[in-house]
Enzyme design. Sequence first.
Site, mmCIF file in Angstrom:
data_model
loop_
_atom_site.group_PDB
_atom_site.id
_atom_site.type_symbol
_atom_site.label_atom_id
_atom_site.label_comp_id
_atom_site.label_asym_id
_atom_site.label_seq_id
_atom_site.Cartn_x
_atom_site.Cartn_y
_atom_site.Cartn_z
ATOM 1 N N GLN A 74 -21.617 -8.761 -9.832
ATOM 2 C CA GLN A 74 -21.305 -8.255 -8.433
ATOM 3 C C GLN A 74 -19.987 -8.324 -7.952
ATOM 4 O OE1 GLN A 74 -24.686 -8.538 -5.134
ATOM 5 N NE2 GLN A 74 -23.324 -9.713 -4.368
ATOM 6 N N GLU B 59 -18.113 -4.369 -0.619
ATOM 7 C CA GLU B 59 -17.227 -5.398 0.018
ATOM 8 C C GLU B 59 -15.540 -4.979 -0.005
ATOM 9 O OE1 GLU B 59 -17.931 -9.118 -1.621
ATOM 10 O OE2 GLU B 59 -19.948 -8.930 -2.265
ATOM 11 N N ASP C 251 -19.133 -13.830 -8.357
ATOM 12 C CA ASP C 251 -20.347 -13.767 -7.624
ATOM 13 C C ASP C 251 -21.194 -12.881 -8.411
ATOM 14 O OD1 ASP C 251 -22.672 -13.558 -6.091
ATOM 15 O OD2 ASP C 251 -21.758 -12.485 -4.467
ATOM 16 N N GLU D 48 -20.884 -18.110 -7.854
ATOM 17 C CA GLU D 48 -21.950 -17.984 -7.047
ATOM 18 C C GLU D 48 -23.317 -17.183 -7.572
ATOM 19 O OE1 GLU D 48 -20.777 -16.070 -3.414
ATOM 20 O OE2 GLU D 48 -22.752 -15.240 -3.106
ATOM 21 N N ASP E 279 -26.528 -18.702 -3.207
ATOM 22 C CA ASP E 279 -26.704 -17.844 -1.938
ATOM 23 C C ASP E 279 -28.316 -17.320 -1.955
ATOM 24 O OD1 ASP E 279 -26.561 -15.919 -0.358
ATOM 25 O OD2 ASP E 279 -25.365 -14.480 -1.523
ATOM 26 N N LYS F 128 -25.037 -17.740 5.492
ATOM 27 C CA LYS F 128 -24.784 -16.339 6.047
ATOM 28 C C LYS F 128 -25.605 -16.460 6.939
ATOM 29 C CE LYS F 128 -24.116 -13.657 1.861
ATOM 30 N NZ LYS F 128 -24.799 -12.729 0.578
ATOM 31 N N ARG G 55 -21.691 -10.070 4.858
ATOM 32 C CA ARG G 55 -22.687 -9.416 4.288
ATOM 33 C C ARG G 55 -22.343 -8.186 3.429
ATOM 34 N NH1 ARG G 55 -27.949 -11.758 4.240
ATOM 35 N NH2 ARG G 55 -27.851 -10.984 2.077
ATOM 36 N N SER G 56 -22.780 -7.417 2.854
ATOM 37 C CA SER G 56 -22.382 -6.316 2.195
ATOM 38 C C SER G 56 -22.186 -5.336 3.064
ATOM 39 C CB SER G 56 -23.112 -5.914 0.890
ATOM 40 O OG SER G 56 -24.466 -5.798 1.015
ATOM 41 N N LYS H 73 -15.487 -16.117 2.649
ATOM 42 C CA LYS H 73 -15.582 -14.825 1.931
ATOM 43 C C LYS H 73 -16.054 -13.817 2.914
ATOM 44 C CE LYS H 73 -19.663 -14.140 -0.751
ATOM 45 N NZ LYS H 73 -20.476 -13.452 -1.874
HETATM 46 P P1 PGA Z 1 -25.159 -9.118 0.256
HETATM 47 O O1 PGA Z 1 -23.942 -9.806 -0.507
HETATM 48 O O2 PGA Z 1 -24.871 -9.156 1.761
HETATM 49 O O3 PGA Z 1 -25.476 -7.814 -0.496
HETATM 50 O O4 PGA Z 1 -26.184 -10.274 -0.043
HETATM 51 C C1 PGA Z 1 -22.741 -10.029 0.207
HETATM 52 C C2 PGA Z 1 -22.007 -11.196 -0.657
HETATM 53 O O5 PGA Z 1 -22.747 -12.204 -1.126
HETATM 54 O O6 PGA Z 1 -20.959 -11.349 -0.877
#
Ligand code: PGA
Length: 422
Positions: A162, A207, A245, A287, A314, A339, A368-369, A390
């Site tokens: 990711q 991101e 990640d 991660e 996460d 988060k 978050r994304s 991050k």
């Molecule tokens: P997510 O990913 O908001 O889609 O869970 C964001 C990240 O972990 O950078």
Amino acid sequence: RITVLRADEILDSRARPTLSVTVGLAGGAVGHAGVPSGTSLGRREAVELRDHDPTRFLGQGVSLAISHVNGEIADALHGRDFTDQASLDQALIDLDGTPDMSRLGANALIGVSMAVARAAAARWGRPLWEYLAPESVTPALPVPHFTVVDGGLHAANPLDLQGFMIAPFGARNMTQAVRAGAEIYGRLGRHLAGAEGSHGVARLGDEGGFAPDLSGPEEILRLLVRTIHEAGYQPGRDGVAIALDVAADAIRRPDGRYLVNGEKLTSEDLIARYRQITADFPVYSIEDPLAEDDRTGWAQLTRELGGRVRLVGDDLFATNPALIGRAVDEGIANAAVIKPNQVGTVTEALRAIAVCRHAGYGAMVAHRSGETEDTFIADLAVGSGCGLFKAGAPARGERVAKYNRLTHIACRHSELDYGPGQ
Ligand code: PGA
């Protein structure tokens, strides 16, 4: 005393609706908050309420969550005085009454929690990070982890992993860290567009990292190491380190194997791959290296690599203090992503960081994304002194807003140290 509480429907960075919450206090202090939203969701995350009405925003509307803020939550909080953030957040949890915040919606609750924190800081006349700082903690500027390559569920390229991040540990201060991030990101973009052929560099992931048509993790790592060098930095913990990640839940097949670049790997195979990658490249952190229910794999990986690699949970933790505590007892992972919207209140997010600190685990406050221009998490990272942060690429407004907030805090508060802390 809360005199105003209202929510409106705004857009996040992926053209999906989200909540903007405004809180007013007696005396005139006001706080706003924009609520973020994830894609690779942990199963134990607090529930984000969506309308699922196909006639609006492809079913993604949040008018129900908004009606909860403007109705039931406003009715319950209006005129009430809270001595601190913890008592306000407890009132929100009690009002919802479900273990996963599915009744009123974690997106409604976290929006209110964040907006109240901002309003309270404004009333106090201090920056938000100071308001958020627990008494026993020294606030500090965290090491930013800039996403430079996106894949997985965050991008439409063939890359299974990711995110690939660069973390300027060797920078002397935030200004230098941001400069390193931007220079390496810019140079990487040129490589992907130029001599390396066109790898779809115009395309960015959620991101803000590049989403090249490359699939091999090692190929990308080689390119990153070269780019860090060429930009004039030392790859590694003394200079600019690399963090991955994997978001392993998204690459796990029903038979329990993991799909990486066309190969089906067992948990053991994947651990062997990590052993190799961390020996060959300056990858200091991974991660979600394994799926959240692959606890045997997690324990093995932690035993093998935990002494020298940061293994960050996460989806595994969903910012839940109890889940982090359980993993500490089991010897799983050695760091957690934080988060706030995964757990629904600011206080619970601070608790999760405190659990990490007491256990000697790292804590990385994260975006978050799907993001808004809200910069709350930058202040949370500084105030909690967590050391790691991050917020995506050093590009795109919703990401840059967070890094610029860190720069502003750094420029105005030279007393704050920069670095990973513990
Ligand atoms: P997510 O990913 O908001 O889609 O869970 C964001 C990240 O972990 O950078």
